[in-house]
Design an enzyme around this catalytic site. Structure first.
Site, PDB file in Angstrom:
ATOM      1  N   LYS A  44      44.373  43.982  42.399  1.00 38.14           N
ATOM      2  CA  LYS A  44      45.661  43.266  42.342  1.00 38.14           C
ATOM      3  C   LYS A  44      46.276  43.190  43.746  1.00 38.14           C
ATOM      4  CE  LYS A  44      47.283  41.732  39.055  1.00 38.14           C
ATOM      5  NZ  LYS A  44      46.980  40.438  38.378  1.00 38.14           N
TER       6      LYS A  44
ATOM      7  N   TYR B 151      41.409  48.512  39.529  1.00 40.36           N
ATOM      8  CA  TYR B 151      42.418  47.543  39.080  1.00 40.36           C
ATOM      9  C   TYR B 151      43.545  47.363  40.109  1.00 40.36           C
ATOM     10  CZ  TYR B 151      46.212  45.374  36.475  1.00 40.36           C
ATOM     11  OH  TYR B 151      47.258  44.558  36.115  1.00 40.36           O
TER      12      TYR B 151
HETATM   13  N1  LIG Z   1      50.197  44.031  30.711  1.00 41.28           N
HETATM   14  C1  LIG Z   1      50.930  44.546  31.688  1.00 41.28           C
HETATM   15  O1  LIG Z   1      51.646  45.537  31.504  1.00 41.28           O
HETATM   16  C2  LIG Z   1      50.925  43.903  33.050  1.00 41.28           C
HETATM   17  C3  LIG Z   1      51.808  44.399  34.007  1.00 41.28           C
HETATM   18  C4  LIG Z   1      51.827  43.830  35.277  1.00 41.28           C
HETATM   19  C5  LIG Z   1      50.994  42.764  35.564  1.00 41.28           C
HETATM   20  N2  LIG Z   1      50.140  42.295  34.627  1.00 41.28           N
HETATM   21  C6  LIG Z   1      49.297  41.147  34.995  1.00 41.28           C
HETATM   22  O2  LIG Z   1      49.607  40.084  34.109  1.00 41.28           O
HETATM   23  C7  LIG Z   1      48.466  39.267  33.903  1.00 41.28           C
HETATM   24  C8  LIG Z   1      48.243  39.085  32.421  1.00 41.28           C
HETATM   25  O3  LIG Z   1      48.030  40.354  31.850  1.00 41.28           O
HETATM   26  P1  LIG Z   1      47.993  40.573  30.271  1.00 41.28           P
HETATM   27  O4  LIG Z   1      48.546  41.912  30.004  1.00 41.28           O
HETATM   28  O5  LIG Z   1      48.541  39.398  29.587  1.00 41.28           O
HETATM   29  O6  LIG Z   1      46.418  40.665  30.038  1.00 41.28           O
HETATM   30  P2  LIG Z   1      45.528  39.966  28.955  1.00 41.28           P
HETATM   31  O7  LIG Z   1      44.183  40.602  29.031  1.00 41.28           O
HETATM   32  O8  LIG Z   1      46.189  39.937  27.632  1.00 41.28           O
HETATM   33  O9  LIG Z   1      45.454  38.470  29.485  1.00 41.28           O
HETATM   34  C9  LIG Z   1      44.611  38.075  30.513  1.00 41.28           C
HETATM   35  C10 LIG Z   1      43.983  36.749  30.138  1.00 41.28           C
HETATM   36  O10 LIG Z   1      43.108  36.358  31.194  1.00 41.28           O
HETATM   37  C11 LIG Z   1      41.931  35.860  30.614  1.00 41.28           C
HETATM   38  N3  LIG Z   1      40.800  36.042  31.511  1.00 41.28           N
HETATM   39  C12 LIG Z   1      40.196  37.204  31.842  1.00 41.28           C
HETATM   40  N4  LIG Z   1      39.151  36.963  32.629  1.00 41.28           N
HETATM   41  C13 LIG Z   1      39.112  35.628  32.823  1.00 41.28           C
HETATM   42  C14 LIG Z   1      38.246  34.765  33.535  1.00 41.28           C
HETATM   43  N5  LIG Z   1      37.195  35.241  34.210  1.00 41.28           N
HETATM   44  N6  LIG Z   1      38.509  33.455  33.523  1.00 41.28           N
HETATM   45  C15 LIG Z   1      39.545  32.942  32.812  1.00 41.28           C
HETATM   46  N7  LIG Z   1      40.384  33.706  32.103  1.00 41.28           N
HETATM   47  C16 LIG Z   1      40.154  35.033  32.114  1.00 41.28           C
HETATM   48  C17 LIG Z   1      41.727  36.665  29.351  1.00 41.28           C
HETATM   49  O11 LIG Z   1      40.867  35.988  28.430  1.00 41.28           O
HETATM   50  C18 LIG Z   1      43.139  36.820  28.853  1.00 41.28           C
HETATM   51  O12 LIG Z   1      43.489  35.796  27.960  1.00 41.28           O
HETATM   52  C19 LIG Z   1      47.305  39.953  34.618  1.00 41.28           C
HETATM   53  O13 LIG Z   1      47.075  39.305  35.842  1.00 41.28           O
HETATM   54  C20 LIG Z   1      47.808  41.373  34.857  1.00 41.28           C
HETATM   55  O14 LIG Z   1      47.239  41.948  36.001  1.00 41.28           O
HETATM   56  C21 LIG Z   1      50.094  42.822  33.369  1.00 41.28           C
HETATM   57  C1  LIG Z   2      48.373  60.637  28.537  1.00 46.94           C
HETATM   58  C2  LIG Z   2      48.617  59.730  27.345  1.00 46.94           C
HETATM   59  C3  LIG Z   2      49.271  60.544  26.267  1.00 46.94           C
HETATM   60  O1  LIG Z   2      49.998  59.892  25.316  1.00 46.94           O
HETATM   61  C4  LIG Z   2      49.452  58.548  27.740  1.00 46.94           C
HETATM   62  C5  LIG Z   2      48.636  57.513  28.468  1.00 46.94           C
HETATM   63  C6  LIG Z   2      49.498  56.328  28.768  1.00 46.94           C
HETATM   64  C7  LIG Z   2      48.758  55.303  29.628  1.00 46.94           C
HETATM   65  C8  LIG Z   2      47.652  54.681  28.798  1.00 46.94           C
HETATM   66  C9  LIG Z   2      49.778  54.282  30.151  1.00 46.94           C
HETATM   67  C10 LIG Z   2      50.849  54.962  31.016  1.00 46.94           C
HETATM   68  C11 LIG Z   2      51.311  53.930  32.031  1.00 46.94           C
HETATM   69  C12 LIG Z   2      50.608  52.649  31.636  1.00 46.94           C
HETATM   70  C13 LIG Z   2      50.439  51.561  32.685  1.00 46.94           C
HETATM   71  C14 LIG Z   2      51.783  51.083  33.249  1.00 46.94           C
HETATM   72  O2  LIG Z   2      52.679  50.792  32.202  1.00 46.94           O
HETATM   73  C15 LIG Z   2      51.644  49.884  34.104  1.00 46.94           C
HETATM   74  C16 LIG Z   2      50.561  49.077  34.087  1.00 46.94           C
HETATM   75  C17 LIG Z   2      50.524  47.966  35.055  1.00 46.94           C
HETATM   76  C18 LIG Z   2      49.821  46.726  34.602  1.00 46.94           C
HETATM   77  O3  LIG Z   2      49.474  45.912  35.687  1.00 46.94           O
HETATM   78  C19 LIG Z   2      48.638  46.947  33.688  1.00 46.94           C
HETATM   79  C20 LIG Z   2      48.893  47.990  32.622  1.00 46.94           C
HETATM   80  C21 LIG Z   2      49.376  49.315  33.217  1.00 46.94           C
HETATM   81  C22 LIG Z   2      48.238  49.863  34.105  1.00 46.94           C
HETATM   82  C23 LIG Z   2      49.690  50.338  32.088  1.00 46.94           C
HETATM   83  C24 LIG Z   2      48.391  50.779  31.372  1.00 46.94           C
HETATM   84  C25 LIG Z   2      48.601  51.946  30.406  1.00 46.94           C
HETATM   85  C26 LIG Z   2      49.257  53.153  31.078  1.00 46.94           C
HETATM   86  C27 LIG Z   2      48.333  53.730  32.144  1.00 46.94           C
END
Ligand SMILES: NC(=O)c1ccc[n+]([C@@H]2O[C@H](COP(=O)([O-])OP(=O)(O)OC[C@H]3O[C@@H](n4cnc5c(N)ncnc54)[C@H](O)[C@@H]3O)[C@@H](O)[C@H]2O)c1
Ligand SMILES: C[C@@H](CO)CCC[C@@H](C)[C@H]1CC[C@H]2[C@@H]3[C@H](O)C=C4C[C@@H](O)CC[C@]4(C)[C@H]3CC[C@]12C
Length: 369
Positions: free
Chosen positions: A163, A159
């Site tokens: 990214k 992952y």
């Molecule tokens: N959730 C977090 O904490 C977090 C933190 C930093 C960055 N991000 C980034 O933010 C973005 C959104 O993340 P999210 O948490 O909303 O995830 P999410 O899984 O809820 O949303 C992702 C969306 O992308 C769509 N998708 C996946 N594969 C696809 C494909 N092949 N074609 C078209 N659509 C597709 C999914 O159906 C979904 O609706 C991602 O790029 C992720 O890397 C998320």
């Molecule tokens: C050891 C467990 C006991 O309770 C706790 C596990 C926690 C993990 C599941 C999460 C800890 C940190 C999180 C990640 C972080 O917040 C940032 C992220 C970046 C984003 O791009 C995607 C989600 C995530 C990787 C997020 C996922 C969940 C954790 C690893």
């Protein structure tokens, strides 16, 4: 984009617009972008909630499509002024193969860039991640760091690797000539761990707590700090960047910005308790209940079980060596780059972000009964 001649003339495309973040970006655009004429929402899975948006003044076009399919992306991008590319596979639990993660996150992003170039779309906002920076494989802390803080960004997990590669593609594409000869302007936003209404992992922790009789057990020392950001503030930063990219192209083009707000720095578990506590869950222990070596052992065991069970079922628990390392490594961001470059101020205070998230968990509780 503030040209009055352009009032209600702009076409935006949001990829991944039905995801956790994507839905907030879509709703925020409809509320806060007065120049919007058409909003295209491109996603592999379209949500039923899109129907209610179609009755408003902005034309909402739902496009079921796959970012790995270049022709589908090009068709969706054609005629759009701005693309906000949030679609991605967020998987740190081993649910999907590394090849699929790469295909969606890297090739998907390449397809979006090429579609912009071929069809003449000039503005591309990419949702990157803090994980492009870290935590790295050595688990070194990143303490109150900003976009210029030196840090050894070395990854092995699919992952963060995907990214990082995708972000690099986006930044390198800044300045490329699009159809018509004008330059592409790109920019990448790096949210830390996002929380708020619709957060699947928060849902998982909540249900795990209910199964355990209203308790969660502390596994991570309270001293390990994480920076988290409210989804509404992340959505607002996307809307603002999309709006400002044209006028501040020289300053913002090819730049990265951490997505931040005033949420307090806390351990992952203590932060979750800010919402789960008021919903009746209790975090047991002021110190981790299991020694770290045992957690490492259990995380490795989970990997083995995942591999052994794969032919029969998908076993993807929250705990694995990567999530344990992440949870156990301090990663906090402190920056004002977005404020200086395009006037970002988080519209949701910590109190409001907390209240909204608690209300959402409570509503989930209601629906579970
Ligand atoms: N959730 C977090 O904490 C977090 C933190 C930093 C960055 N991000 C980034 O933010 C973005 C959104 O993340 P999210 O948490 O909303 O995830 P999410 O899984 O809820 O949303 C992702 C969306 O992308 C769509 N998708 C996946 N594969 C696809 C494909 N092949 N074609 C078209 N659509 C597709 C999914 O159906 C979904 O609706 C991602 O790029 C992720 O890397 C998320
Ligand atoms: C050891 C467990 C006991 O309770 C706790 C596990 C926690 C993990 C599941 C999460 C800890 C940190 C999180 C990640 C972080 O917040 C940032 C992220 C970046 C984003 O791009 C995607 C989600 C995530 C990787 C997020 C996922 C969940 C954790 C690893």
């Amino acid at each position: 984009m503030a040209d009055s001649a352009q009032a209600q003339k702009l076409v935006y495309l949001v990829t991944g617009g039905c995801g956790f973040l994507g839905e907030h970006v879509v709703r925020m655009l409809l509320q806060q972008e007065p120049q919007l004429r058409e909003l295209r929402i491109f996603d592999l899975h379209l949500g039923p909630w899109l129907e209610e948006l179609k009755t408003g003044p902005v034309q909402v076009t739902a496009i079921q499509g796959d970012v790995t399919q270049a022709h589908e992306v090009a068709a969706a991008v054609a005629g759009a002024h701005v693309v906000i590319h949030t679609a991605g596979l967020v998987d740190v639990f081993g649910k999907t193969s590394p090849e699929t993660i790469h295909e969606v996150n890297v090739q998907g992003t390449r397809n979006v860039i090429e579609a912009c170039v071929q069809t003449g779309t000039r503005f591309l906002v990419y949702t990157s991640s803090m994980e492009v920076v870290g935590p790295n494989i050595k688990g070194q802390p990143f303490y109150r760091g900003n976009e210029n803080t030196p840090y050894e960004a070395v990854h092995r997990h699919p992952y963060p690797c995907s990214k990082a590669l995708a972000e690099q593609l986006v930044l390198e594409a800044n300045g490329r000539k699009v159809l018509g000869g004008l330059p592409l302007v790109t920019c990448a936003l790096r949210p830390t761990g996002i929380y708020g209404e619709g957060h699947q992992i928060m849902r998982d922790f909540y249900h795990q707590g209910l199964r355990l009789g209203g308790r969660l057990f502390r596994a991570i020392p309270a001293s390990v700090e994480h920076g988290r950001v409210y989804v509404g503030n992340v959505a607002w930063m996307h809307v603002l960047v999309a709006r400002e990219l044209e006028h501040r192209a020289a300053l913002m083009g090819g730049q990265v910005y951490f997505c931040y707000d005033n949420s307090p720095y806390k351990s992952y578990e203590d932060f979750n308790m800010e919402f789960l506590g008021p919903c009746g869950l209790r975090l047991v222990g002021t110190r981790p209940l299991l020694p770290y070596w045992l957690l490492v052992f259990l995380a490795a065991l989970n990997v083995l079980l995942q591999w052994l069970l794969r032919p029969l079922l998908l076993y993807a628990p929250l705990l694995n060596p990567y999530t344990l390392a992440m949870a156990n490594t301090t990663f906090t961001v402190s920056t004002d780059k977005a404020r200086r470059h395009f006037g970002y101020e988080p519209p949701f205070s910590w109190e409001e972000s907390r209240t909204r998230t608690i209300r959402w968990v409570q509503a989930m509780e209601g629906s579970a009964q």
